[in-house]
Design a protein around this motif. Structure first.
Motif, mmCIF file in Angstrom:
data_model
loop_
_atom_site.group_PDB
_atom_site.id
_atom_site.type_symbol
_atom_site.label_atom_id
_atom_site.label_comp_id
_atom_site.label_asym_id
_atom_site.label_seq_id
_atom_site.Cartn_x
_atom_site.Cartn_y
_atom_site.Cartn_z
ATOM 1 N N GLU A 59 20.894 -14.224 -71.049
ATOM 2 C CA GLU A 59 20.555 -14.087 -72.425
ATOM 3 C C GLU A 59 20.508 -15.487 -73.069
ATOM 4 N N LYS A 60 21.552 -15.997 -73.029
ATOM 5 C CA LYS A 60 21.813 -17.434 -73.708
ATOM 6 C C LYS A 60 20.465 -18.306 -73.022
ATOM 7 N N PHE A 61 20.266 -18.137 -71.688
ATOM 8 C CA PHE A 61 19.164 -19.182 -71.285
ATOM 9 C C PHE A 61 17.673 -18.753 -72.021
ATOM 10 N N GLU A 62 17.410 -17.214 -71.806
ATOM 11 C CA GLU A 62 16.241 -17.061 -72.621
ATOM 12 C C GLU A 62 15.984 -17.392 -74.016
ATOM 13 N N GLU A 63 17.432 -17.233 -74.689
ATOM 14 C CA GLU A 63 17.412 -17.642 -76.122
ATOM 15 C C GLU A 63 17.074 -19.001 -76.389
ATOM 16 N N ASN A 64 17.578 -19.836 -75.528
ATOM 17 C CA ASN A 64 17.201 -21.304 -75.661
ATOM 18 C C ASN A 64 15.803 -21.783 -75.126
ATOM 19 N N PHE A 65 15.456 -20.938 -74.154
ATOM 20 C CA PHE A 65 14.195 -21.318 -73.681
ATOM 21 C C PHE A 65 12.944 -20.865 -74.778
ATOM 22 N N ALA A 66 13.553 -19.748 -75.475
ATOM 23 C CA ALA A 66 12.345 -19.296 -76.564
ATOM 24 C C ALA A 66 12.222 -20.486 -77.571
ATOM 25 N N LYS A 67 13.202 -21.129 -77.909
ATOM 26 C CA LYS A 67 13.329 -22.228 -78.983
ATOM 27 C C LYS A 67 12.567 -23.306 -78.628
ATOM 28 N N VAL A 68 12.409 -23.548 -77.289
ATOM 29 C CA VAL A 68 11.653 -24.611 -76.688
ATOM 30 C C VAL A 68 10.280 -24.223 -76.637
ATOM 31 N N ALA A 69 10.098 -23.169 -76.107
ATOM 32 C CA ALA A 69 8.731 -22.729 -75.576
ATOM 33 C C ALA A 69 7.900 -22.519 -76.747
ATOM 34 N N LYS A 70 8.448 -22.078 -77.993
ATOM 35 C CA LYS A 70 7.765 -21.369 -78.948
ATOM 36 C C LYS A 70 6.902 -22.820 -79.613
ATOM 37 N N HIS A 71 7.252 -23.711 -79.513
ATOM 38 C CA HIS A 71 6.634 -25.170 -80.115
ATOM 39 C C HIS A 71 5.424 -25.684 -79.067
ATOM 40 N N PRO A 72 4.348 -25.671 -79.688
ATOM 41 C CA PRO A 72 3.200 -26.075 -78.841
ATOM 42 C C PRO A 72 3.395 -27.655 -78.389
ATOM 43 N N ARG A 73 2.865 -27.992 -77.469
ATOM 44 C CA ARG A 73 3.062 -29.248 -76.686
ATOM 45 C C ARG A 73 2.029 -30.172 -77.523
ATOM 46 N N LYS A 74 2.471 -31.497 -77.738
ATOM 47 C CA LYS A 74 1.725 -32.475 -78.402
ATOM 48 C C LYS A 74 0.851 -33.099 -77.482
ATOM 49 N N ALA A 75 -0.433 -33.414 -77.498
ATOM 50 C CA ALA A 75 -1.082 -34.193 -76.668
ATOM 51 C C ALA A 75 -0.931 -35.558 -76.775
ATOM 52 N N VAL A 76 -0.928 -36.343 -75.351
ATOM 53 C CA VAL A 76 -0.563 -37.453 -75.311
ATOM 54 C C VAL A 76 -1.709 -38.367 -74.935
ATOM 55 N N ASP A 77 -2.281 -39.273 -75.601
ATOM 56 C CA ASP A 77 -3.509 -39.725 -75.513
ATOM 57 C C ASP A 77 -3.155 -40.873 -74.789
#
Length: 59
Positions: free
Chosen positions: A41-59
């Motif tokens: 549960e703790k893993f999924e909670e923390n993963f959701a925090k990270v995964a909900k933000h879209p990745r920024k493109a690196v040029d």
């Protein structure tokens, strides 16, 4: 190259390899000492925090 007559450095003894079981126990013990929460549960909670933000493109 070393100088003639210079004493040679002693080689350190190689470290013995840990078995999978020993390595697993060492990992678990370190996690306990660091008070790491391994619950799903703790893993999924923390993963959701990270995964909900879209990745920024690196040029």
């Amino acid at each position: 190259m070393g100088k003639a007559g210079a004493p040679k450095k002693a080689k350190p003894k190689p470290k013995s390899k840990l078995t999978d079981e020993e390595q697993s126990e060492r990992f678990k013990q370190t996690a306990r000492e660091l008070d790491v929460d391994l619950s799903r549960e703790k893993f999924e909670e923390n993963f959701a925090k990270v995964a909900k933000h879209p990745r920024k493109a690196v040029d």
